[in-house]
Design an enzyme around this catalytic site. Structure first.
Site, PDB file in Angstrom:
ATOM      1  N   GLY A  17       0.898  -1.360  -0.083  1.00 12.90           N
ATOM      2  CA  GLY A  17      -0.095   0.186  -0.156  1.00 12.90           C
ATOM      3  C   GLY A  17       0.823   1.338   0.114  1.00 12.90           C
ATOM      4  O   GLY A  17       0.343   2.324   0.412  1.00 12.90           O
ATOM      5  N   ARG A  42      -1.840  -2.710  -6.347  1.00 19.99           N
ATOM      6  CA  ARG A  42      -2.120  -3.240  -7.516  1.00 19.99           C
ATOM      7  C   ARG A  42      -1.956  -2.261  -8.866  1.00 19.99           C
ATOM      8  O   ARG A  42      -1.860  -2.844  -9.707  1.00 19.99           O
ATOM      9  CB  ARG A  42      -3.770  -3.249  -7.288  1.00 19.99           C
ATOM     10  N   ASP A  71      -1.730  -8.061  -5.871  1.00 21.19           N
ATOM     11  CA  ASP A  71      -2.941  -7.701  -4.982  1.00 21.19           C
ATOM     12  C   ASP A  71      -2.384  -8.433  -3.804  1.00 21.19           C
ATOM     13  O   ASP A  71      -2.482  -9.742  -3.727  1.00 21.19           O
ATOM     14  CB  ASP A  71      -4.237  -8.282  -5.617  1.00 21.19           C
ATOM     15  N   SER A 149      -3.268  -0.779  11.753  1.00 16.87           N
ATOM     16  CA  SER A 149      -4.475  -1.167  12.369  1.00 16.87           C
ATOM     17  C   SER A 149      -5.420   0.381  12.087  1.00 16.87           C
ATOM     18  O   SER A 149      -5.235   1.161  11.079  1.00 16.87           O
ATOM     19  CB  SER A 149      -4.405  -1.517  13.842  1.00 16.87           C
ATOM     20  N   TYR A 163     -14.925  -3.426   8.842  1.00 19.53           N
ATOM     21  CA  TYR A 163     -13.850  -2.645   9.175  1.00 19.53           C
ATOM     22  C   TYR A 163     -13.074  -2.834  10.426  1.00 19.53           C
ATOM     23  O   TYR A 163     -12.133  -3.277  10.593  1.00 19.53           O
ATOM     24  CB  TYR A 163     -13.807  -1.007   8.738  1.00 19.53           C
ATOM     25  N   LYS A 167      -9.628  -4.750  11.614  1.00 16.32           N
ATOM     26  CA  LYS A 167      -8.670  -4.014  12.336  1.00 16.32           C
ATOM     27  C   LYS A 167      -8.282  -4.410  13.764  1.00 16.32           C
ATOM     28  O   LYS A 167      -7.149  -4.433  14.230  1.00 16.32           O
ATOM     29  CB  LYS A 167      -8.890  -2.473  12.475  1.00 16.32           C
TER      30      LYS A 167
HETATM   31  N1  LIG Z   1      -7.349   7.196   6.036  1.00 15.52           N
HETATM   32  C1  LIG Z   1      -7.623   6.944   7.368  1.00 15.52           C
HETATM   33  O1  LIG Z   1      -8.461   7.804   7.604  1.00 15.52           O
HETATM   34  C2  LIG Z   1      -7.164   5.849   8.163  1.00 15.52           C
HETATM   35  C3  LIG Z   1      -7.474   6.009   9.474  1.00 15.52           C
HETATM   36  C4  LIG Z   1      -7.124   4.743  10.211  1.00 15.52           C
HETATM   37  C5  LIG Z   1      -6.363   3.618   9.403  1.00 15.52           C
HETATM   38  N2  LIG Z   1      -6.106   3.698   8.162  1.00 15.52           N
HETATM   39  C6  LIG Z   1      -5.539   2.740   7.540  1.00 15.52           C
HETATM   40  O2  LIG Z   1      -4.217   2.972   7.003  1.00 15.52           O
HETATM   41  C7  LIG Z   1      -3.858   2.190   5.779  1.00 15.52           C
HETATM   42  C8  LIG Z   1      -3.519   3.036   4.551  1.00 15.52           C
HETATM   43  O3  LIG Z   1      -4.757   3.688   4.428  1.00 15.52           O
HETATM   44  P1  LIG Z   1      -4.727   5.231   3.474  1.00 15.52           P
HETATM   45  O4  LIG Z   1      -5.779   5.859   4.020  1.00 15.52           O
HETATM   46  O5  LIG Z   1      -3.321   5.537   3.280  1.00 15.52           O
HETATM   47  O6  LIG Z   1      -5.593   4.539   2.004  1.00 15.52           O
HETATM   48  P2  LIG Z   1      -4.976   4.879   0.490  1.00 15.52           P
HETATM   49  O7  LIG Z   1      -4.635   6.261   0.441  1.00 15.52           O
HETATM   50  O8  LIG Z   1      -6.232   4.566  -0.102  1.00 15.52           O
HETATM   51  O9  LIG Z   1      -3.996   3.716   0.204  1.00 15.52           O
HETATM   52  C9  LIG Z   1      -4.160   2.383   0.257  1.00 15.52           C
HETATM   53  C10 LIG Z   1      -3.092   1.777  -0.460  1.00 15.52           C
HETATM   54  O10 LIG Z   1      -3.179   0.213  -0.248  1.00 15.52           O
HETATM   55  C11 LIG Z   1      -3.186  -0.146  -1.447  1.00 15.52           C
HETATM   56  N3  LIG Z   1      -4.143  -1.467  -1.810  1.00 15.52           N
HETATM   57  C12 LIG Z   1      -5.635  -1.320  -1.624  1.00 15.52           C
HETATM   58  N4  LIG Z   1      -6.195  -2.634  -1.605  1.00 15.52           N
HETATM   59  C13 LIG Z   1      -5.039  -3.287  -2.137  1.00 15.52           C
HETATM   60  C14 LIG Z   1      -4.992  -4.643  -2.500  1.00 15.52           C
HETATM   61  N5  LIG Z   1      -5.754  -5.614  -2.532  1.00 15.52           N
HETATM   62  N6  LIG Z   1      -3.477  -5.224  -3.026  1.00 15.52           N
HETATM   63  C15 LIG Z   1      -2.515  -4.586  -2.890  1.00 15.52           C
HETATM   64  N7  LIG Z   1      -2.522  -3.115  -2.411  1.00 15.52           N
HETATM   65  C16 LIG Z   1      -3.901  -2.561  -2.254  1.00 15.52           C
HETATM   66  C17 LIG Z   1      -3.653   0.778  -2.468  1.00 15.52           C
HETATM   67  O11 LIG Z   1      -3.119   0.744  -4.024  1.00 15.52           O
HETATM   68  P3  LIG Z   1      -4.166  -0.071  -5.267  1.00 15.52           P
HETATM   69  O12 LIG Z   1      -5.589   0.517  -4.979  1.00 15.52           O
HETATM   70  O13 LIG Z   1      -3.429   0.601  -6.395  1.00 15.52           O
HETATM   71  O14 LIG Z   1      -4.105  -1.616  -4.827  1.00 15.52           O
HETATM   72  C18 LIG Z   1      -3.065   2.252  -1.797  1.00 15.52           C
HETATM   73  O15 LIG Z   1      -1.754   2.010  -2.330  1.00 15.52           O
HETATM   74  C19 LIG Z   1      -4.918   1.170   5.726  1.00 15.52           C
HETATM   75  O16 LIG Z   1      -4.849   0.033   6.089  1.00 15.52           O
HETATM   76  C20 LIG Z   1      -6.318   1.962   6.490  1.00 15.52           C
HETATM   77  O17 LIG Z   1      -7.045   1.284   6.811  1.00 15.52           O
HETATM   78  C21 LIG Z   1      -6.497   4.563   7.454  1.00 15.52           C
END
Ligand SMILES: NC(=O)c1ccc[n+]([C@@H]2O[C@H](COP(=O)([O-])OP(=O)(O)OC[C@H]3O[C@@H](n4cnc5c(N)ncnc54)[C@H](OP(=O)(O)O)[C@@H]3O)[C@@H](O)[C@H]2O)c1
Length: 277
Positions: A17, A42, A71, A149, A163, A167
């Site tokens: 990610g 991906r 993936d 998480s 979700y 987590k």
């Molecule tokens: N943003 C928030 O408010 C928040 C809060 C708490 C925790 N988090 C956690 O922090 C982490 C990062 O989130 P983010 O907010 O930075 O999200 P983001 O900007 O949407 O990034 C998600 C990343 O995961 C990759 N990804 C998603 N599904 C995938 C799959 N099946 N296989 C491989 N790669 C995959 C995406 O790339 P592709 O789509 O190209 O695969 C992207 O690089 C996540 O685990 C999320 O649950 C986020």
């Protein structure tokens, strides 16, 4: 600015990610501190854009930033990507499992498929990466695994039945794994980010129940860079739980104690919304 610094020069950081949001922001900070980086996701176009951004942060022309398409729900494809990364940049000193999705909604309206998909990406996607990398780290008798998480991994939240469960599962994994890997000089950390301004948050806001929006709005919105700084800081300090900001820090320390109050407070928010609807 980072409060304390560490030399990550020559270290190999694998980041699932790493093409977006929190994963990409951590990759940039590690690049600024001399690390070689492999990012896995991906979408290859998004990976390439991220690679250029991360490469712009390097401090030494010898540093390498590589991308691998996989993936994380496909164990063999993910393992292949990890093997290729290791073949190019050597055994990883750091693994960050940031690939994740969030599909909020009312329990009755969420399909079972959503529950399966969320576990497949958030939990099994992290597990597969860790399983593949641990033998390398054990052989090297060093390493640091950082699982991402969420605050929703500390308390279950309205609208987050799929979700939160995924987590929480990561929390169980990290807590159990920590002690097992310690004798091998491998550290485990788990991060509980609050709401962070990333493409994931923008996507989930489209289906988030209004009650969930009101509840999550009670905590401060973070930037991906701010969360990334806390992650690096926590890694340097060798923290097991990395909880950015006072709200997550309090929740991490006292979640069992404050749960009753939060249930009352959040139920009140939901009740008020429903009355005025
Ligand atoms: N943003 C928030 O408010 C928040 C809060 C708490 C925790 N988090 C956690 O922090 C982490 C990062 O989130 P983010 O907010 O930075 O999200 P983001 O900007 O949407 O990034 C998600 C990343 O995961 C990759 N990804 C998603 N599904 C995938 C799959 N099946 N296989 C491989 N790669 C995959 C995406 O790339 P592709 O789509 O190209 O695969 C992207 O690089 C996540 O685990 C999320 O649950 C986020």
């Amino acid at each position: 600015m980072l409060k304390s610094r560490k030399n990550f020069t020559g270290q190999h950081a694998l980041i699932t990610g790493g093409s977006s949001g929190i994963g990409k922001a951590v990759a940039k900070l590690l690049a600024q501190q001399g690390a070689n980086i492999s990012i896995i996701a991906r979408d290859s176009a998004k990976l390439e854009t991220a690679r250029q951004e991360i490469a712009a942060a390097i401090i030494d022309s010898q540093q390498k930033i590589l991308t691998f398409t996989a993936d994380v729900t496909q164990q063999s494809a993910l393992e292949l990507a990890l093997q290729q990364a290791i073949a190019n940049l050597g055994s990883p000193q750091i693994l960050i499992t940031s690939a994740g999705i969030a599909i909020p909604g009312y329990f009755q309206e969420l399909s079972l498929e959503t529950f399966h998909q969320t576990m497949a990406v958030n939990y099994f996607g992290s597990l597969y990466a860790i399983k593949a990398v641990v033998p390398e780290m054990i052989a090297a008798q060093q390493g640091h695994i950082i699982l991402i998480s969420s605050g929703a991994g500390l308390i279950g939240l309205y609208g987050y039945t799929a979700y939160s469960a995924s987590k929480f599962a990561l929390r169980g994994l990290a807590e159990s794994l920590r002690g097992e890997l310690k004798p091998h000089q491998i550290k485990v950390s788990i991060v509980y980010p609050p709401d962070t301004d990333t493409p994931q948050l923008a996507a989930e806001n489209k289906t988030k129940p209004p009650e969930t929006k009101l509840i999550t709005a009670t905590a401060q919105l973070w930037t991906a860079e701010g969360v990334a700084r806390e992650i690096i800081q926590g890694m340097i300090q060798g923290k097991f739980a990395i909880a950015p900001g006072w709200e997550m820090s309090l929740l991490n320390k006292l979640h069992s104690i404050v749960r009753q109050f939060l249930n009352w407070y959040f139920d009140r928010i939901v009740c008020k919304y429903r009355k005025n609807k």
